[in-house]
Design a protein around this motif. Structure first.
Motif, short mmCIF file in Angstrom:
data_model
loop_
_atom_site.label_atom_id
_atom_site.label_comp_id
_atom_site.label_asym_id
_atom_site.label_seq_id
_atom_site.Cartn_x
_atom_site.Cartn_y
_atom_site.Cartn_z
N GLY A 297 0.82 -1.20 0.00
CA GLY A 297 0.00 0.00 0.00
C GLY A 297 0.85 1.25 0.00
O GLY A 297 2.09 1.19 0.06
N THR A 298 0.20 2.39 -0.06
CA THR A 298 0.87 3.69 -0.02
C THR A 298 0.49 4.40 1.26
O THR A 298 -0.70 4.57 1.55
N TYR A 299 1.49 4.78 2.03
CA TYR A 299 1.27 5.37 3.35
C TYR A 299 1.85 6.79 3.38
O TYR A 299 2.70 7.14 2.57
N THR A 300 1.38 7.56 4.36
CA THR A 300 1.86 8.93 4.54
C THR A 300 2.75 9.00 5.79
O THR A 300 2.37 8.50 6.85
N VAL A 301 3.91 9.60 5.63
CA VAL A 301 4.85 9.79 6.74
C VAL A 301 5.01 11.29 6.94
O VAL A 301 5.42 12.01 6.02
#
Length: 334
Positions: free
Chosen positions: A119-123
């Motif tokens: 998946g694509t996550y936000t940091v």
């Protein structure tokens, strides 16, 4: 009479001297008081408006934070980093932090990354210096299947290279020509004008090539990005220095013909720089006015510029070279 006059004169001189001394003292005191007042006012203003974190430095500039593109174990794209399932990231290494007065500003990192789930996550990064100045920065962290990792892909390429008889003992020119022959073959990749990412994220094309190489070798079909990606996988395995190229936008004709990808490769031996263009895509166009010449393996700048599409267009290889782009050799190879 003269004695009395001398005495009065002396008294007058003493009186004038005292006045001068007291005048100097008075001026000095006033100047000192003024300096003290200015210092106090400056200190109060600094404490009220400049030193938010308790420091008396008066620094009002927030720290700078930017993406670190120089990572060894992770792939990067503009605005994000790519990792693989099970890979443990050190998020602090993904950014570069600087401050003009604080050598070690604090970095707080918040995220909900699951390294075991694609998946694509936000940091989110929050950086604070000793004066309380704050900067914020956000990156995307993309978790991909482990099958697209370098280790697994290089194992696949090693087996395939062995089957094809492409060895590390061959010269780089021989290796590149053998790679071109394999990738350019219709039995390897049937041109369908569509990769697994028809609407390629142009900010990630330089990192998504692993996924496309795996998909292309499994499906045996794709577009220019597929030919580019499989070729790059071989280049990386054999240690052939290469640079990916994406056709420039906003050229007449180019917008209607989609995006095109190809490479520049260095076939110089023992550290020598000998760069040529390379494009394993099955082309409909031709070079040097010869409709039978569609070979784009290790070609010079002159030959690349001679390319025309099947309809005569000259936009196919339009590009804008960055300042650090390698110099392409003008020497034709035998």
């Amino acid at each position: 009479m003269s004695y009395k006059n001398d005495k009065n004169k002396m008294r007058n001189e003493v009186r004038e001297h005292r006045k001068a001394v007291f005048g100097i003292i008075k001026i000095t005191f006033v100047a000192f008081a003024a300096m003290l007042f200015i210092f106090c006012v400056t200190l109060v203003v600094s404490l009220l408006f400049g030193g938010k974190g308790g420091s008396d430095s008066g620094d009002a500039d927030a720290p700078t934070i930017s993406q670190n593109f120089n990572l060894t174990d992770f792939d990067t794209f503009d605005g994000g980093v790519i990792g693989y399932v099970g890979q443990t990231p050190t998020f602090k290494k993904f950014v570069i932090v600087n401050d003009d007065t604080d050598d070690a500003p604090t970095v707080d990192i918040s995220h909900e990354v699951d390294v075991n789930k694609e998946g694509t996550y936000t940091v989110k990064y929050t950086v604070k210096d000793m004066d309380g100045n704050i900067s914020e920065f956000t990156l995307r962290y993309v978790v991909k299947s482990a099958e697209y990792s370098d280790a697994i892909l290089m194992e696949q390429i090693a087996e395939l290279a062995d089957e094809l008889g492409i060895s590390k003992s061959m010269s780089k020119v021989e290796q590149v020509r053998a790679i071109y022959k394999y990738v350019n073959s219709a039995s390897t990749v049937k041109f369908t004008d569509e990769s697994n990412i028809p609407q390629i994220d142009r900010n990630k094309w330089e990192s998504d090539w692993r996924e496309e190489a795996v998909r292309g070798m499994e499906s045996h079909e794709g577009d220019c990005y597929t030919y580019y990606s499989i070729s790059k996988a071989f280049f990386e395995y054999f240690g052939i220095e290469n640079v990916g190229i994406k056709r420039a936008e906003n050229y007449e004709g180019a917008a209607d013909d989609g995006t095109h990808f190809w490479s520049a490769v260095n076939v110089g031996e023992n550290g020598a720089q000998k760069w040529y263009y390379y494009d394993a895509t099955r082309l409909n166009g031709y070079f040097n006015g010869d409709r039978s010449d569609n070979n784009a393996c290790l070609i010079t700048e002159e030959k690349l510029r001679s390319h025309r599409t099947s309809k005569g267009g000259d936009y196919f290889y339009k590009m804008v070279k960055p300042a650090n782009f390698p110099k392409i050799s003008s020497e034709e190879l035998d």
